[in-house]
Each structure stands twice: as structure tokens, then as C-alpha cells.
Design an enzyme around this catalytic site. Structure first.
Site, short mmCIF file in Angstrom:
data_model
loop_
_atom_site.label_atom_id
_atom_site.label_comp_id
_atom_site.label_asym_id
_atom_site.label_seq_id
_atom_site.Cartn_x
_atom_site.Cartn_y
_atom_site.Cartn_z
N CYS A 1 -3.23 1.17 6.61
CA CYS A 1 -3.57 0.53 7.85
C CYS A 1 -4.19 1.24 8.89
CB CYS A 1 -2.14 -0.01 8.31
SG CYS A 1 -1.01 1.17 8.65
N GLU B 1 4.29 -4.37 12.22
CA GLU B 1 3.38 -3.41 12.18
C GLU B 1 2.04 -4.10 11.46
OE1 GLU B 1 3.05 -0.74 13.41
OE2 GLU B 1 5.46 -0.04 13.91
N ASN C 1 0.83 -1.19 -0.10
CA ASN C 1 -0.04 -0.06 -0.06
C ASN C 1 0.80 1.34 -0.21
OD1 ASN C 1 0.64 -0.50 2.68
ND2 ASN C 1 -1.24 0.16 3.53
N GLU D 1 7.61 1.91 15.21
CA GLU D 1 7.93 2.44 13.80
C GLU D 1 8.18 4.01 14.07
OE1 GLU D 1 9.84 1.21 11.51
OE2 GLU D 1 9.06 -0.94 11.33
P1 NAD Z 1 0.21 -9.44 3.55
O1 NAD Z 1 0.55 -9.85 5.10
O2 NAD Z 1 -0.21 -10.29 2.64
O3 NAD Z 1 1.85 -9.33 2.87
C1 NAD Z 1 2.84 -8.61 3.68
C2 NAD Z 1 4.33 -9.00 2.90
O4 NAD Z 1 4.51 -10.41 3.50
C3 NAD Z 1 4.40 -9.19 1.73
O5 NAD Z 1 5.84 -8.55 1.11
C4 NAD Z 1 4.21 -10.61 1.40
O6 NAD Z 1 4.68 -11.03 0.13
C5 NAD Z 1 4.82 -10.99 2.59
N1 NAD Z 1 4.75 -12.44 2.87
C6 NAD Z 1 3.84 -13.14 2.74
N2 NAD Z 1 3.42 -14.40 3.28
C7 NAD Z 1 4.78 -14.21 3.93
C8 NAD Z 1 5.46 -15.29 4.91
N3 NAD Z 1 4.88 -16.41 5.06
N4 NAD Z 1 6.60 -14.93 5.42
C9 NAD Z 1 7.04 -13.77 5.20
N5 NAD Z 1 6.61 -12.59 4.17
C10 NAD Z 1 5.40 -13.15 3.84
O7 NAD Z 1 -0.12 -8.00 3.56
P2 NAD Z 1 -0.54 -7.15 2.22
O8 NAD Z 1 -1.75 -7.62 1.88
O9 NAD Z 1 0.34 -7.06 1.51
O10 NAD Z 1 -0.71 -5.72 3.32
C11 NAD Z 1 -2.01 -5.19 3.62
C12 NAD Z 1 -1.77 -5.58 5.24
O11 NAD Z 1 -0.53 -4.56 5.72
C13 NAD Z 1 -3.15 -4.77 6.02
O12 NAD Z 1 -3.33 -5.69 6.99
C14 NAD Z 1 -2.64 -3.55 6.54
O13 NAD Z 1 -3.27 -2.86 7.45
C15 NAD Z 1 -1.07 -3.75 6.94
N6 NAD Z 1 -0.25 -2.66 6.93
C16 NAD Z 1 0.14 -2.14 8.09
C17 NAD Z 1 0.97 -0.90 8.24
C18 NAD Z 1 1.22 -0.44 9.82
O14 NAD Z 1 2.10 0.31 9.67
N7 NAD Z 1 0.51 -0.97 10.73
C19 NAD Z 1 1.18 -0.23 7.11
C20 NAD Z 1 0.85 -0.83 5.91
C21 NAD Z 1 -0.08 -1.93 5.83
#
Ligand code: NAD
Length: 489
Positions: free
Chosen positions: A286, A252, A155, A459
Site C-alpha cells: 500500500c 487502512e 499482501n 495503526e
Molecule cells: P480487498 O478490499 O479486496 O480485501 C480486503 C479484505 O476485505 C479481504 O480479507 C476480503 O476478503 C475482505 N472483504 C471483501 N469484501 C468485504 C466486505 N463486503 N466486507 C468485509 N470484508 C470484505 O483488498 P485486497 O485486494 O485484499 O488488498 C489490497 C488493498 O489493500 C490495496 O488497496 C492496498 O493498498 C490495501 N492495503 C492497505 C494497507 C494499509 O496499511 N493502508 C496495507 C496493506 C494493503
């Protein structure tokens, strides 16, 4: 801007060199405004991850031992290069992620700010002196962990690269970054700009790929600390993988954030902040304002005004810099539309939106769901799209309790002109960040992170440096001869 139609190949970035993945796998990255692929991006396998971690390990001693002022100057130069390339980076982000150009540009400038901010911190990472009496000198030093694995979502890809890599480098760590498979391009460019600024080439490595690449990184024994931003489910898998080597994690994760609108709030102001809070980046934030919890006295008026704003949104490809771009991927587009159906099945009313646009690309209308009860799935689960749930409350109900009644605890907002009410709510809200009479109140220099399932650690701000530094205590005996100290005495 001319829409790029290249099918350029993006190889991995390991030790400063662009290298093809050992197994030869590539995945298409798609322009979310059209659904057409425009680049092929390498998928790193286990041996590629191993090489990248090896490069980062090899670079660690020299970077750790670089004079902190020099580390800071290097990061400052990286910030300057990011600023100088802001237009180029914003265009890359818009094409890969889908967001409007001006939002992409704001992300890039904020990425530069992270490098500036942590550049200034590099030579101020002081320990403490501990008073233990006259026979001993006791002090602490703060030391980097070593190799920092950084896993980012889709995102805010470039911005989150900077949010993690800048403090990691400032503290003397080196990094291996794995961007999300649908948005890897800005990460590659930012890493190159770091190298151009003088960050040692093996100190920042990029390995694109999906979950398997991420799992290879989080389970790697050469990784010393992990920073993960993404969903709760993946965060749990990351923690499990980290447990094998007892690797520290900063997580996060998501949010389902409440925006409480008290009866004494300035309604137009509250509506405008909630509008910005839920529809920026098409709700793929998020810290979005997911749930408006509005007193019944002005519920109808709140709904009327937010619907009017939602209906005024102009949706178009991000490079035309509209109010709202498409969602990032076909899968996510389906997921968001499914949630609208879930809400309807649960008894919510679609006050506006709820449909896909009849055009190519992954466009979903700004959507307002009313008659939402906090127990519904659309009030409990993160939709991560332009879908606002508006929940009424009456005099005999506690909006803070409703706000807290979710598994998440990332951010929360209160709208009121009563200073006591604002502070009382801020004390009781279970969230890492509370905004009063605004939304997105966090900045590069304020700590940011979740309570409950929204994460572990912080962070941003100086607090982020705690994720990248471990404390060593040194005790120096000033007395000679044998002593009679016992452990823990
Ligand atoms: P996701 O958890 O599907 O993926 C995040 C990352 O993890 C990607 O790079 C993905 O390829 C990787 N990944 C997937 N499986 C993995 C594994 N088994 N081991 C290690 N890495 C793995 O999340 P998304 O759909 O890409 O992002 C959306 C989510 O991120 C939402 O829940 C959002 O709220 C959260 N988010 C949080 C913040 C924050 O600062 N709190 C900021 C931005 C997004």
C-alpha cells in the site's frame, strides 16, 4: 526448501478448536509460483462468524480484567514464539502469498516486534487527571471496546495480523480475525502461537473466507470495533455495514504515493530508494513508491538508471529467495497486465517490462512507464503491482501539487539535499507519512495511516492504541448536599 504439496484441510479456529464450517464450504489456496492448489481452507458462513464472535465476547471480561502486567508478559511470550517459529512462518507465507523468503522472514520478525512493542504498552495505558476546581475530582480511564473484528488483505497477511491483534489484545480487547481468502495460512498459525503463549483460546479466533464472511463479521451486532485493511471500495462497504450498529472503524486503505525527486537530490540514492519502494513484494504494497515525479533536468538519467535496475531483477518462486516473486493470484495478475495496456492506450511509454513471464505462476516483469501525465489512470489508480509511473515536471510546475493531485494520501517521499525544501514539502504533502531521502520510513513504533481516501485512524506506534481504547471520564463530587450545576456549564 521442499515445496509442500499437501492438500491439507484448514478448518476454522474458534475458541481454540479447529472446527469445520457449518455449511461445509472450502476453497483452494493456490501457490502463486505454480498456480497449483495445495490446501483447502474453510469458508466461514454466518453461523460460524456468530460462534466466533460469541467466543470472543465470552472471553472478553476475563481478558479485560487480567492484570495489565500479565497481559503484557503474555504478549511478550507470543513474540518469543513467533521468533522461534520464524522460519516455519516465513515458509508458509512464501508459499501462500508468493513473496521471496527473505521478505517473508522480515515480515515475520516485524510481526514479533508488534507483540513486543505492545507488550510493553499494556501496563502504561494511563488516563489523565482533569483540573476542575476544588469541589470535584475528575479523571479519565481508558477502557477496551470488547470484541475487535480484524479484516486483513493478502499482501502482508501475517504481519498485518500482528499489527492489529497485538494492540487490540494489549488494550484488553478480544479478537475475531478474517484473513484474505488467498492467504489465510499464516494467520491460523500465528493465532495458534498466541494460544500456546497463554492468550486465552477464545480471545483470538480466526474465520477464513471471502467478502461474504467479511460482511457477516462487519455487520455482526456483537462486534464492538472494526479494523479493516484493504481497498477503498471494500472499506466503504465496511463503513456502511458498521453504520447499522454505530461500530467504530479504523480503515487502512490504498495509496498512489508520490516520490518527488528534486534537481538537487542525490540521484543514485533516489533511484535506489524508488527501486526498493516500487518493486518490493512485486509492488503489492500500500505504501509503494507508485509515482516518481522527477525534475526534467535529470528525468532521462533517472529513467536510464531505474530501467537498468528493473532489468537486473531475478524473478523466481519465492522459496528460491529471488529478488522478486510472483503476484498473489490469477485475478490480480490479469489486473496488473491490464493496467499496462491502459497506460499504453493513454500514451505512456513502456521503458522496460510490461509482460508476463513465459512460465507457470503469476510473474510480471518489473515495469517502468515513462511519459506519464498525472491525469492518466495509471497515475491516479492504484495498480498494486511492479509498475512505476515516471512523471516529469519543469521549473514552472509544483511537484508537491502534482503529488497531492490524487484521491489518496497514504505516504509520500521527497528526495533533496536542501533541508528547507524538504521541510516545506513535508508540510504541504497530503499524506499520513512523509519520508525524506528514504522510502518505507515507518517502523513498528511510528504511527501509520492515510489522509483523504487512504483511510481513517492510525495503526502502529502508540497511536494505534486509540483504535482499541475508549475514554471514560469520571467526575466525583467532594461537596455534600444539592448543587446547582447545569449541563455543559
Ligand atoms: P480487498 O478490499 O479486496 O480485501 C480486503 C479484505 O476485505 C479481504 O480479507 C476480503 O476478503 C475482505 N472483504 C471483501 N469484501 C468485504 C466486505 N463486503 N466486507 C468485509 N470484508 C470484505 O483488498 P485486497 O485486494 O485484499 O488488498 C489490497 C488493498 O489493500 C490495496 O488497496 C492496498 O493498498 C490495501 N492495503 C492497505 C494497507 C494499509 O496499511 N493502508 C496495507 C496493506 C494493503
Amino acid at each position: 526448501m521442499e515445496r509442500a504439496r499437501s492438500t491439507e484441510r484448514y478448518d476454522l479456529l474458534i475458541g481454540g478448536e479447529r472446527v469445520p464450517p457449518a455449511e461445509g464450504a472450502y476453497v483452494d489456496t493456490v501457490d502463486p509460483a505454480t498456480g497449483e492448489s495445495f490446501a483447502a481452507v474453510a469458508v466461514a458462513g454466518e453461523s460460524d462468524v456468530d460462534r466466533a464472535v460469541g467466543a470472543a465476547r465470552a472471553a472478553f471480561p476475563e481478558w479485560r480484567d487480567t492484570d495489565p502486567a500479565t497481559r503484557g508478559r503474555t504478549l511478550f511470550r507470543a513474540a518469543e514464539r513467533i521468533r522461534a517459529h520464524a522460519d516455519e512462518l516465513a515458509e508458509i507465507e512464501t508459499q501462500d502469498q508468493g513473496k521471496p523468503l527473505s521478505q517473508a522472514r522480515s515480515d515475520v520478525l516485524s510481526a514479533a516486534r508488534y507483540f513486543e512493542y505492545y507488550a510493553g504498552a499494556a501496563d502504561k495505558l494511563e488516563g489523565t487527571s482533569v483540573p476542575v476546581g476544588t469541589g470535584q475530582v475528575d479523571f479519565t480511564v481508558r477502557e477496551p471496546y470488547g470484541v475487535s473484528a480484524q479484516i486483513t488483505p493478502w499482501n502482508f497477511p501475517g504481519n498485518l495480523f500482528a499489527r492489529g491483534v497485538a494492540p487490540a489484545l494489549a488494550a484488553g480487547n478480544t479478537a475475531v480475525v478474517k484473513p484474505a481468502p488467498t492467504t489465510p495460512l499464516s494467520t491460523y498459525r500465528l493465532a495458534e502461537l498466541c494460544h500456546e503463549a497463554g492468550v486465552p483460546e477464545s480471545a483470538v479466533n480466526v474465520v477464513s473466507g471471502g467478502g461474504e464472511t467479511g460482511a457477516a463479521l462487519t455487520g455482526h451486532e456483537g462486534v464492538d470495533t472494526i479494523t479493516f485493511t484493504g481497498s477503498v471500495a471494500t472499506g466503504q462497504r465496511v463503513m456502511q455495514a458498521a453504520a447499522a450498529e454505530v461500530t467504530p472503524v479504523t480503515l487502512e486503505l490504498g495509496g498512489k504515493n508520490p516520490a518527488i525527486v528534486y534537481p538537487d537530490a542525490d540521484l543514485e540514492e533516489a533511484v535506489s530508494w524508488v527501486d526498493r519502494g516500487i518493486f518490493t513484494n512485486a509492488g503489492q504494497v500500500c505504501s509503494a513508491a507508485d509515482r516518481a515525479i522527477v525534475h526534467e533536468d535529470h528525468y532521462d538519467e533517472f529513467v536510464e538508471r531505474i530501467v537498468e535496475r528493473a532489468e537486473a531483477y531475478e524473478l523466481a518462486p519465492g522459496d528460491e529467495d529471488p529478488d522478486m516473486g510472483p503476484l498473489n493470484s490469477a485475478d490480480h495478475f490479469e489486473r496488473v497486465l491490464d493496467y499496462v495496456d491502459v497506460g499504453i492506450a493513454e500514451g505512456a511509454t513502456v521503458a522496460t517490462g510490461g509482460e508476463a513471464l513465459d512460465r507457470d505462476g503469476y510473474f510480471v516483469e518489473p515495469t517502468v512507464l515513462t511519459d506519464v501525465d498525472n491525469d492518466m489512470r495509471v497515475a491516479q489508480e492504484e495498480i498494486f503491482g511492479p509498475v512505476l509511473a515516471v512523471i516529469p515536471y519543469g521549473d514552472d510546475e509544483d511537484p508537491v501539487a502534482i503529488g497531492n493531485d490524487v484521491a489518496y494520501g497514504l505516504v509520500a517521499g521527497v528526495f533533496t539535499n536542501d533541508v528547507r525544501r524538504a521541510h516545506r514539502a513535508a508540510q504541504r504533502l497530503e499524506a499520513g507519512n512523509v519520508y525524506v531521502n528514504k522510502w518505507f520510513g515507518d517502523t513498528n513504533q511510528t504511527p501509520f495511516g492515510g489522509y483523504k481516501r487512504s483511510g481513517i485512524g492510525r495503526e502502529k506506534g502508540l497511536a494505534a492504541l486509540d483504535s482499541y481504547l475508549q475514554t471514560k471520564n469520571v467526575a466525583v463530587n467532594l461537596d455534600s448536599g444539592a448543587g446547582d450545576d447545569l449541563p455543559g456549564a
